[in-house]
Design an enzyme around this catalytic site. Sequence first.
Site, PDB file in Angstrom:
ATOM      1  CG  HIS A 228      -2.062  -0.949   1.133  1.00  8.54           C
ATOM      2  ND1 HIS A 228      -1.899  -2.304   1.258  1.00  8.54           N
ATOM      3  CD2 HIS A 228      -3.397  -0.750   0.921  1.00  8.54           C
ATOM      4  CE1 HIS A 228      -3.076  -2.904   1.132  1.00  8.54           C
ATOM      5  NE2 HIS A 228      -4.005  -1.988   0.925  1.00  8.54           N
ATOM      6  CG  HIS A 271       2.133  -3.055   6.192  1.00 10.31           C
ATOM      7  ND1 HIS A 271       2.908  -4.112   5.788  1.00 10.31           N
ATOM      8  CD2 HIS A 271       1.132  -2.949   5.275  1.00 10.31           C
ATOM      9  CE1 HIS A 271       2.410  -4.625   4.673  1.00 10.31           C
ATOM     10  NE2 HIS A 271       1.330  -3.943   4.347  1.00 10.31           N
ATOM     11  CG  ASP A 275       6.361  -3.696   7.487  1.00 15.32           C
ATOM     12  OD1 ASP A 275       7.526  -4.087   7.646  1.00 15.32           O
ATOM     13  OD2 ASP A 275       5.372  -4.274   7.963  1.00 15.32           O
TER      14      ASP A 275
END
Length: 355
Positions: A228, A271, A275
């Site tokens: 994302h 996350h 990340d």
Amino acid sequence: MISYPFFSLSPPGLVPPPMAVPPVEMYSGSFWNRMRKPLPLRTQVIRFTVVFVIVSFILAVALQITHERMPDPKVTKPLPDLGFELLTKISFLSVVTDVLIAFLSSLSFFTLWKLYLLHRHCVGSGEPELPCNIPGVSRFFLSVWLCKENCRIELRNVHTIAWIRFITSYALLLLFRSLVIVMTSMPTPVDKCQNPPKIENPVKNVILTVLTAGGGSIHCGDLMYSGHTVILTLHLMFHWIYGAMVHWSFRPVVTVVAIFGYYCIVASRSHYTDDVLVAIYLTIATFIAVGHNADGAPWQLQLFIRWLPCCGANSREVTEDSQPVMVAFKSEAVDELRERDDSAGLSCEVSTNEV
């Protein structure tokens, strides 16, 4: 045993065995010049898009492997994370992240369309026309937008080069992510993955992953690094370079949306903070490394698609988007003929050649 001097190549009458000698052109400058010759932009668009689809399937398989290798959430708890300690957990923000990505994707396609209109304006094609004129709508979608303060790039083929840069950067990042998520399995902080569902049909799950961009499939444990965040940052870089050429407001708007998206990812516990940070750095570095070039992608990347037997030609037989130019050749002989014809009441027509 007969020994020969160290300088002897072979004993008299002994024929050495034949050796496979590679073609001379493999090491010649002409071979590498051909390899470095840029492919047509249209060919790059098609082939890199095909490569992106292939990479998407590779990532889908990697997600499935990661799901099976993920540590048992009942045994292994999530890792300590400073972002989790500072930000209050709001689970529904994961849906907001998807909405923000959809908004930025729509804005990027709109920007790409406006870049195409700028290209048409540059080559003298003019604005396209709709079959029926809709007041306001036609002007909004078909008019040429240009922010001269932020326009430092050649407008010819700018839409094609921008798409090649975007799709190659995205493919490289997803391919590297496919490797990273399989190498190391980390405990997941995601709520829906605390009791991970079993994948009954792996083939169906892979296809759903590709068709829905991961939204309609089962996958857990794909943490390092955040996909994302990759797409959010790619849209940010795309509009920072190309969106600003269309309208000055695209830069601040997309920057605010991307930063809010980063917050949503960490606050929803989708996350770890690392990340997100690693994905931001890798995406910016990759987008800058690919760069904007009139020849499209770097020649090293073009080597991977040059061998494809389909999807476009490997040579530019005709200059892309070329426009006919009328050139008139004038000489003293033509002037003399014109004077004679005028005096005789005849007309002399100067010939033109189209090149």
